[in-house]
Enzyme design. Structure first.
Site, PDB file in Angstrom:
ATOM      1  N   GLU A 150       5.591  -6.504 -15.120  1.00  0.00           N
ATOM      2  CA  GLU A 150       6.934  -7.021 -14.827  1.00  0.00           C
ATOM      3  C   GLU A 150       7.054  -8.529 -15.093  1.00  0.00           C
ATOM      4  O   GLU A 150       8.006  -9.153 -14.629  1.00  0.00           O
ATOM      5  CB  GLU A 150       7.313  -6.703 -13.382  1.00  0.00           C
ATOM      6  CG  GLU A 150       7.525  -5.215 -13.140  1.00  0.00           C
ATOM      7  CD  GLU A 150       8.179  -4.961 -11.795  1.00  0.00           C
ATOM      8  OE1 GLU A 150       9.258  -4.354 -11.767  1.00  0.00           O
ATOM      9  OE2 GLU A 150       7.612  -5.377 -10.764  1.00  0.00           O
TER      10      GLU A 150
ATOM     11  N   HIS B 251       8.160  -7.116  -2.789  1.00  0.00           N
ATOM     12  CA  HIS B 251       8.601  -5.901  -2.077  1.00  0.00           C
ATOM     13  C   HIS B 251       8.472  -6.109  -0.572  1.00  0.00           C
ATOM     14  O   HIS B 251       7.992  -5.226   0.140  1.00  0.00           O
ATOM     15  CB  HIS B 251       7.739  -4.704  -2.483  1.00  0.00           C
ATOM     16  CG  HIS B 251       7.503  -4.541  -3.950  1.00  0.00           C
ATOM     17  ND1 HIS B 251       6.320  -4.106  -4.469  1.00  0.00           N
ATOM     18  CD2 HIS B 251       8.309  -4.757  -5.009  1.00  0.00           C
ATOM     19  CE1 HIS B 251       6.392  -4.063  -5.799  1.00  0.00           C
ATOM     20  NE2 HIS B 251       7.599  -4.457  -6.149  1.00  0.00           N
TER      21      HIS B 251
ATOM     22  N   HIS C 269      13.895  -1.016  -4.657  1.00  0.00           N
ATOM     23  CA  HIS C 269      12.723  -1.632  -5.256  1.00  0.00           C
ATOM     24  C   HIS C 269      12.265  -2.908  -4.536  1.00  0.00           C
ATOM     25  O   HIS C 269      11.152  -2.955  -4.029  1.00  0.00           O
ATOM     26  CB  HIS C 269      13.048  -1.936  -6.732  1.00  0.00           C
ATOM     27  CG  HIS C 269      11.941  -2.569  -7.506  1.00  0.00           C
ATOM     28  ND1 HIS C 269      11.962  -2.692  -8.871  1.00  0.00           N
ATOM     29  CD2 HIS C 269      10.775  -3.142  -7.127  1.00  0.00           C
ATOM     30  CE1 HIS C 269      10.857  -3.286  -9.284  1.00  0.00           C
ATOM     31  NE2 HIS C 269      10.121  -3.570  -8.253  1.00  0.00           N
TER      32      HIS C 269
END
Lengths: 230, 230, 230, 230
Positions: B74, B95, B163
């Protein structure tokens, strides 16, 4: 004097470890030998405060001795309350999360168990918007501090809307006990109101429980425990 | 330069200890001397990141120097935002559980206390389904990253449905402060909405509180605390 | 005898580490060789209790041997229950937060998982107000303690409104297991009732699960774990 | 072989530290060289398990070599699932509190974030009452274990009403990843449903996210982190 300063350093550490203070917040003690002065750390996170960090301020929150130390912007809370409340010997301003949750929701904190009784009969709520409109929410002027002290009146805790709480006591240990159990009671009240209507302590129970909890024997027992935890 | 790299390593550790990052997530810093490049760890859990793990990437997320190191899939989030936002010097994708709870519920995060003001006036929400349909929810293509950056626009946080969140700042320390207090505010907002209707900060309070909270004095105080914790 | 005293010291430490006891609360063991006497710490926070802190009291809660030690004010709970319940060999009075939440809300605790079955078929609730009106909520007179013991009757736990719980067992280890799992079950019950109507264990399941959970093999397994944790 | 045994010991420790296992629960690995056998600890709390505690059992849950070691009563779960599911190489039965909350409430667990996708498309629920009436809720007979395995069918997790969950994987590391993220997703789902209606992952997202999350790169990254934590 030494015992007050030792207790003040210990209180910084205990309140940090018990989750009342984190990187922010501050705790002070009035000078018992010169009641127009109080001790507080220079601007430093409470978990790190040592004896050498303590400075002595007058009730207009100016250092008694010249210093280069950076000071807490919100120290004005301390001076204003020591002026308004001769019985108060120690003060803590904090953002303990369960307490802030109530201040965010605008819900009154009430004692739901015997240890919570130390918050006293009533916890008034102060909203910076009422007199001062849009601010950064910090209490950083003498006018704001005097307004907060007026809302505190003769109570032991004042809730600060969308911000935190200021707690006072007749000694550093009493103040520490009250600040920790205000937080624990808030956690319990939050859980209890998810289960049904509240049935808080009566005025008589608050009076009697508070007196027992704040006795030297009870506070001393838990003080030994708190100060033994690394 | 050294100070940026030191801060970046420290930020990895601080964000892990404060519960913003766990085994996953990542944080980067733009190279202040070559703003078309940024530093980020090789693919490694943030709690373990050391200086030697840092690699330098260009804004297309390619290593500036040949390396065998495995990179975060990512990392495209970082390049896309550094391209779109010249003012941004540091980025964290995480997260943090209380933040993900809001992203799971599809509820907007708003500042409910003064420290939460650092999230800014608005936290837009990005849903990978809108443009990309069924995916593995990771942002791993330049197109997805550009879409995320467009939703972030000129805000400081973008929520990512089901997410997590991506947080940006004008320095590593500002970014770290914002990411931690976004998480703490989410915990408080979750508790507060169980008690009654919310009364969040006004636009003026957000502006003023945010400016105070992000001052060098305030960030410096808590940075000393965070970096002293083991 | 030594094994009872060792278990009693260990129980103080385990119950503190498992979050059942904090600075307050106490645990005792009946003297197996003289069932009109019991052992309990002098007034000290459970996390700190060592063998030398144990004192022996008669069932009127007076020291068997002269001592200068300060004693727990609520030790009367122990004497009254040992008098009323010959099968009980160990007692713990505590303010475990999830348990106090139920006592604050006035909601019955019921077993929602197999390990919670050790609380028994029913947890009666005692309210100091019913017979004694406004008090400090502590159980500090023989009359209050006898009333509490009467409400406990032949159950294993008695909830104390706005205060905490008193838990009993046929051994120190059984008592410890029950007190820990009462707390864990309260946490689960609180979460479960936020999701929908409860479907607690049946009377038959409580009987069968409780018997299995309190077997030497099961209690021994977790006792090894608990006492190995620093 | 050594790597399987090392991973199995590590999984016991990791699952204990991550709050999936506490004093109870157990994890096993099928022998890759003799698929009619599996390894599991003797009856011991997972946090304490060492290499020397591992025993090898056949699929009827009998020790392959004579041993005096006490074995887990619920080991029958492992044999029954290894018989029914040739693809399964590792199994964990646990009472992770957030998972038990759902099993107490009788609410289905569903993936609310990308990491939760590893629970799979569906988590069936098994209730010991349906076939066996009042029991101690433990799965301790081959018949009960076969019934549980039948409910698991070709899924990756089976919820056990008022008890816990059994999780399976194609390797010890996959199993560990799934068990930890099942627990984390349950925490998030519990918070999310207090805020509004759920919008879980689609079937396509579950398939794609699960594949990414269970790749060697992703599992390897967090495995390094988990096994480095003391």
């Amino acid at each position: 004097m030494d015992s007050v300063l030792d207790d003040l350093v210990a209180s910084n550490r205990v309140l940090a470890r018990e989750g009342v203070l984190d990187g922010f917040g501050h705790v002070s003690a009035r000078n018992p030998h010169d009641t127009k002065r109080y001790f507080i750390s220079r601007s430093r996170s409470p978990a790190l405060v040592e004896r050498a960090d303590l400075v002595e301020l007058d009730l207009d929150d100016r250092p008694v001795r010249p210093t280069d130390a950076k000071l807490y912007a919100e120290r004005v809370i301390h001076g204003a309350i020591y002026k308004a409340r001769p019985d108060v010997m120690s003060i803590c301003h904090n953002h303990a999360p369960p307490v802030v949750a109530f201040c965010a929701a605008g819900i009154d904190m009430v004692p739901v168990c015997h240890l919570g009784a130390v918050m006293g009969q009533r916890v008034p709520s102060w909203d910076s918007r009422d007199e001062f409109g849009d601010t950064d929410l910090l209490v950083s002027t003498p006018e704001q501090a005097a307004s907060l002290a007026a809302t505190l009146a003769d109570n032991w805790v004042v809730a600060m809307r969308r911000h935190g709480a200021t707690v006072v006591g007749r000694s550093v240990r009493e103040l520490t006990f009250r600040a920790v159990h205000l937080k624990l009671n808030a956690e319990l009240q939050l859980q209890a109101i998810q289960m049904g209507p509240l049935s808080p302590l009566t005025a008589g129970e608050i009076e009697l429980s508070s007196r027992t909890n704040l006795s030297d024997a009870v506070v001393g027992r838990i003080w030994e425990y708190w100060t033994s935890q690394g």
